[in-house]
Design a protein around this motif. Structure first.
Motif, PDB file in Angstrom:
ATOM      1  N   ILE A 183      27.721  13.511  56.032  1.00 41.94           N
ATOM      2  CA  ILE A 183      26.788  12.623  55.335  1.00 41.94           C
ATOM      3  C   ILE A 183      25.478  12.541  56.109  1.00 41.94           C
ATOM      4  N   LEU A 201      22.034  11.075  54.184  1.00 43.70           N
ATOM      5  CA  LEU A 201      22.286   9.897  53.354  1.00 43.70           C
ATOM      6  C   LEU A 201      22.556   8.694  54.244  1.00 43.70           C
ATOM      7  N   THR A 215      17.713  17.834  49.270  1.00 43.94           N
ATOM      8  CA  THR A 215      18.832  17.060  49.799  1.00 43.94           C
ATOM      9  C   THR A 215      20.023  17.119  48.847  1.00 43.94           C
ATOM     10  N   VAL A 216      19.707  17.109  47.541  1.00 47.01           N
ATOM     11  CA  VAL A 216      20.783  17.143  46.554  1.00 47.01           C
ATOM     12  C   VAL A 216      21.558  18.454  46.674  1.00 47.01           C
ATOM     13  N   LEU A 253      23.680  18.462  49.774  1.00 42.46           N
ATOM     14  CA  LEU A 253      24.877  17.630  49.673  1.00 42.46           C
ATOM     15  C   LEU A 253      26.044  18.434  49.119  1.00 42.46           C
ATOM     16  N   PHE A 254      25.715  19.358  48.233  1.00 32.35           N
ATOM     17  CA  PHE A 254      26.757  20.125  47.565  1.00 32.35           C
ATOM     18  C   PHE A 254      27.606  20.891  48.578  1.00 32.35           C
ATOM     19  N   LEU A 313      29.320  18.442  51.281  1.00 35.36           N
ATOM     20  CA  LEU A 313      30.474  17.747  50.718  1.00 35.36           C
ATOM     21  C   LEU A 313      31.669  18.668  50.562  1.00 35.36           C
TER      22      LEU A 313
END
Lengths: 576, 499
Positions: free
Chosen positions: B390, B395, B434-435, B438-439, B442
């Protein structure tokens, strides 16, 4: 004492309990649901204290003193060299707009716990995540500091991701990551606006101390703050003495904006040839529109709902969608009223689009849960339409709809859960004539379907009638929303009657038979636990439908001030 | 300005008192080499302990320098080196990063009789990084970079298998080419100015008289060499191979020390080539394009990776891009944000590698796919890895978020004063990236938690090791840098930058 810390207890109690549950030894893991239920009960009691202690004659909205149960403690203080200081506070409080959301959340979260009672798999993980989600949701509604709000807003994503992804249906992987990425994209837009806002806004109180007018925060008088603001507007404050703040209430005050900053209200800056404030509103609208969700950004919602376990669907529809709408009100409308007015036509348009498109999709859905999910999209459209009208009726209606839809959609997802629990199948055409087999269940389905389509006597009726009144009167009061939008929105009501009645007719009336994987002996009627969940929601929907004053009294002062501030203030700024 | 030999000698002797940390490291390298020869196999831990001790003393002397240094930079060794609080902060970062990497230990089939060489090479990289952070002279820059590079080439091959050797040779070839390019660029600049003291105003004044095209060529060539060190696009291609094949502690080390040393140099370099804002080239825009490229290439390539170390390699490329954002913004605030980001990056990246190393060593896990169902083995471990991921994604509630917030704040502030549209594009582009990131970040928690274990449930092997405890502390530090970043920022604020 209790009053001062009531909101903090509401937020941090579940968080503590989440840690306790996570640390429970495996031998006693079955008590984690009891702990969660206990927290829910405490929260309900606190909610009653909150409701009784709330003074509805104080409006809040754009005055710091108007917020009740407020706590304001310094949190982060960073020196940003030439830029001055960055200051974020732990600042929580409620006004008429947020207290209704807090109360709604506590009730829905409590019902969610009961609905989770049958969870067998990874119990500890489930309930600690649920409690973290609980804390984040309430935190979101009470936070008055943008950074704090953003923290809670983001913090909802991770537990939600795991709750859908671990306990969800067959396509849960896809649904949970889609939910996460969509919402994260939205929050990135919000982050951009947040950065530009805090760079543009100062905290007059702290700046007065920094500038040397007073020794500490307590000694700062309103006159000093005015002096700071007048110094600021004349560019007489040295930049390294400025205290940049995340305080959302300071952000609504024109006097706190640094001249020539990006978000300056006096002389609007242009970015790539567009006024910066309007762009900022667009970004923030986009960010929250994903959460609400607004067509065409809604595609994550049906997937998330269909795959999520029943209690999570209830929380998702009942509360999380409202976080989007509430965020739009608290940040978008309050901080950038000029943007809200400028784009009100579009907000109304997307509201109507959601109403109609959502209803059409619901009509075409073969899966009961998908039908209800699309009906949520449709009903949240009313919230947007009411907000866009910016009349007292419209905004009251929007807030009313948020609460009402919270209760009713929660109940609807419970209803879908009831049938799914028994048969693991939600395809409408697999059922027929359930009324003869499950009469009590049918009664509840009919009640809530009617409540949701806006039958008089239920809360949805009041909400939608207010929104439509606002939308119709808007064109003569402030000319923001044209009449045709209101007219089309009305047809949304007819459509919702159509899909609900058609679903009832297909599933519950006629000759009893089942198809496909559904066997007749699976269909037993409601159990006591299900009554415990459905009856309170029924009572709330009915109560708010018959005595709308319960809620209206709570929100009236705030809504009036909200409309007033945005109407007058926003128009002045828009003219500049 | 004529200086007598006597003056020079006095300058050198007076400089020596500011040279303690480097002195300690140099002595340390020799000691470790001797210890490595003397210590027979199975005495490896002693060499490691010695190395830790040397690093601890280095950090201590660095801290003393921090305490005694005032506002003004000290010029050492005839202005070859310049010591200010900024340089000391970088040196502290290098020392800490190396300390943590050395804690991870060096184990493997060939490891037992190579402890001495391994730790000596680590220390020589630190020495190079220390010198680079202070270098005010182009020759000094080149020597320091070569000291870092040559040791790095060797360290890459310390896996002692085919892949590792191949990666070492690749790194050597790419690195040699990059050094050559850089040296060529330096020769152009020397030809323009007749001086190697690049951090002097006179150097910049001479450069102002140069035509745009030759100036651009010279500056770009040197910039290319620096971009290679920080693994920024388009000079990043060596990174994935090296990171995949080198031993994991070495990778953790590479991802922090040589890279941040590159940034220490880049800060000075950009100050100079900006020519006090009079440069005919708009370096902000150029760096903005490089930053966008780097972030995009890093993130999108990471999406497809199955090997965890390779994925983290691309992630570190993307992070170089985010660090470059501060170079684009280029204000005092931006430099402070850069230091903040560097400190947080150090913590989160090494923490990530500590756990990757642990899993690789105890279970033989190298692919994301191996992490399936890891949560069954240990919940605390999984939670720590989630927090780190994270944080890498940026985030809340982690230091990664605060670092990104600060760095983009400085960019936004620069945009609102300089109105350079590239900054705006970079802002939107960087944040939406950032999106994407995240993929893949995660993906690790996803496999750990959502997927069922492949065979039987992995056994919980010796979770309570010192390294994992270290990782735990670092996770706490990541949370602390979100909830209370005030202290770190106050330290950084005492660093001043001259523009």
């Amino acid at each position: 004492m209790l009053y001062n810390h009531l909101l903090s207890i509401l937020v941090f109690l579940p968080l503590t309990a989440a840690i306790v549950i996570a640390l429970l030894p495996a031998s006693v893991k079955h008590i984690s649901k009891h702990i969660t239920l206990g927290i829910g009960c405490i929260q309900l009691i606190l909610a009653v204290i909150l409701y009784l202690g709330y003074n509805s004659s104080i409006a809040g909205v754009n005055t710091i003193d108007g917020f009740q149960f407020a706590v304001n403690i310094p949190w982060i203080n960073l020196e940003l060299s030439t830029l001055g200081k960055l200051s974020a506070h732990y600042f929580v409080g409620v006004d008429g707009l947020s207290i209704s959301m807090v109360l709604l959340s506590i009730v829905i979260l409590f019902i969610g716990v009961i609905s989770s009672w049958n969870i067998q798999d990874k119990v500890k993980g489930y309930f600690s995540l649920y409690l973290i989600l609980n804390a984040a949701i309430i935190g979101c509604f009470v936070a008055l500091d943008f950074l704090l709000f953003y923290l809670f807003f983001e913090f909802m994503l991770l537990p939600m991701y795991f709750l859908i992804g671990l306990w969800g249906g067959p396509r849960r992987d896809y649904a949970s990551i889609k939910f996460f990425l969509y919402t994260l994209l939205g929050s990135i837009f919000i982050l951009i606006v947040m950065i530009s806002l805090y760079l543009s806004v100062i905290d007059p109180t702290a700046t007065a101390v920094e500038y040397g007018l007073a020794d500490n925060i307590e000694q700062v008088t309103p006159e000093m703050e005015e002096k700071v603001q007048s110094l600021l507007s004349n560019n007489q404050l040295p930049t390294d003495k400025l205290v940049h703040t995340f305080n959302m209430i300071h952000m609504t005050n024109e006097g706190n904006y640094i001249p020539k900053s990006v978000m300056d209200m006096h002389a609007v800056r242009m970015i790539l040839g567009h006024p910066a404030r309007l762009l900022a509103f667009l970004l923030i609208f986009l960010g929250f529109a994903i959460k609400i969700p607004v067509v065409p950004l809604h595609t994550w919602l049906p997937d998330a709902h269909v795959e999520a376990p029943t209690p999570i669907s209830v929380v998702l529809a009942g509360i999380l969608l409202k976080v989007g709408a509430y965020g739009l009100i608290r940040t978008g409308f309050m901080i950038i009223p000029d943007g809200a007015l400028h784009y009100s036509w579009w907000i109304g348009f997307f509201g109507v689009l959601s109403i109609i498109y959502g209803a059409m999709n619901a009509l075409a859905s073969r899966d009961l849960k998908r039908l209800i999910a699309y009906s949520s999209v449709s009903h949240m459209g009313f919230v947007l339409l009411g907000l866009a009208s910016l009349t007292a009726e419209g905004v009251s209606g929007a807030v009313y709809q948020m609460v009402s839809h919270g209760f009713i959609s929660g109940a609807l997802f419970l209803i879908a859960g009831v049938i799914y629990d028994r048969t693991h199948n939600r395809v409408i055409e697999n059922y027929s004539g359930l009324a003869s087999q499950m009469p009590k269940y049918t009664i509840f389905v009919v009640i809530f379907f009617f409540a949701s389509m806006g039958l008089p006597g239920f809360s949805g009726f009041i909400a939608e009638i207010f929104v439509l009144l606002g939308a119709f009167s808007s064109s003569s009061i402030n000319g923001l929303v044209p009449k045709w939008m209101a007219i089309i929105a009305t047809t949304g009501l007819i459509l919702s009657a159509a899909y609900y009645l058609w679903a009832i007719q297909r599933m519950f009336f006629g000759k009893f038979f089942t198809k496909g994987p559904v066997k007749e002996d699976m269909l037993s009627d409601l159990k006591p636990r299900e009554y415990i969940m459905l009856i309170p929601l029924f009572v709330f929907a009915l109560l708010l439908g018959i005595f709308p004053d319960i809620l209206l009294n709570l929100i009236n002062q705030s809504v009036t001030l909200f409309v007033d501030v945005i109407g007058n203030h926003g128009f002045q700024m828009l003219e500049k | 300005m004529e200086t007598t030999l006597n003056d020079k000698l006095r300058d050198i002797t007076s400089s020596l008192s500011y040279f303690q940390p480097e002195f300690v490291i140099t002595i340390g390298i020799i000691l470790i080499l001797i210890a490595g020869l003397l210590a027979k196999s199975k005495k490896g831990p002693w060499v490691q302990a010695l190395c830790l001790l040397i690093l601890a003393i280095t950090i201590f002397t660095d801290l003393r320098q921090w305490a005694i240094l005032g506002e003004n930079p000290q010029h050492l060794f005839l202005s070859m080196l310049g010591l200010d609080k900024g340089a000391v902060f970088w040196k502290l970062i290098f020392g800490t990063g190396t300390l943590l990497a050395v804690f991870m230990g060096f184990r493997g089939s060939e490891a037992s009789n190579r402890q001495g060489e391994y730790h000596a090479l680590m220390l020589s990289v630190v020495l190079g990084a220390h010198l680079l952070a202070m270098a005010n002279n182009l020759l000094m820059v080149f020597i320091s970079i070569e000291l870092i590079s040559i040791s790095s080439y060797l360290l890459t091959s310390f896996g002692f298998n085919k892949n590792s050797t191949e990666a070492g040779v690749k790194y050597l070839l790419f690195g040699a080419a990059a050094s050559g390019i850089m040296l060529f660029g330096m020769s152009w600049l020397y030809a323009f100015t007749g001086s190697l003291d690049f951090f002097q105003p006179q150097f910049a004044q001479m450069l102002m008289k140069v035509d745009t095209v030759p100036l651009a060529i010279g500056c770009f060539l040197v910039l290319g060499g620096i971009l290679f060190k920080i693994s920024a696009a388009p000079m990043h291609i060596w990174t994935p191979d090296v990171y995949t094949s080198a031993p994991t502690p070495v990778v953790a080390f590479f991802s922090v020390v040589p890279k941040l040393a590159g940034f220490a140099l880049l800060v000075k370099w950009v100050i100079i080539i900006n020519l006090f804002g009079l440069s005919p080239l708009n370096w902000s825009s150029i760096l903005a394009v490089i930053a966008m490229l780097t972030i995009t290439i890093g993130n999108f390539s990471a999406l497809w990776q199955k090997n965890v170390k390779r994925m983290l390699a691309y992630s570190s490329i993307a992070h170089s891009g985010f660090l470059l954002v501060a170079m684009v913004a280029f204000s005092e605030l931006a430099m402070h944000s850069l230091l903040f980001y560097a400190a947080v990056y150090l913590i989160m990246n090494i923490a990530a590698f500590i756990f990757v190393n642990y899993l690789e060593r105890s279970y033989g896990y190298t692919n994301v796919d191996h992490y399936r169902g890891l949560i069954k083995a240990s919940i605390p471990l999984s939670i720590m890895i989630i927090v780190i991921m994270i944080s890498l994604a940026g985030l809340p509630p982690t230091g990664g978020f605060t670092a990104k917030l600060l760095i983009f704040t400085s960019l936004w502030e620069s945009y609102s004063t300089k109105e350079n549209s590239w900054m705006l594009y970079l802002m939107i582009f960087g944040l939406t990236n950032t999106v994407v990131s995240l993929f893949y970040y995660l993906r690790i928690p996803y496999y750990m938690i959502f997927k069922a274990p492949q065979d039987e449930t992995p056994k919980n092997k010796n979770l309570f090791s010192f390294e994992n405890f270290l990782g735990f502390i670092m996770v706490l530090a990541l949370l602390l840098t979100f909830f209370k970043p005030d202290g770190l920022m106050r330290i950084i604020n005492s660093v001043s930058f001259a523009f």
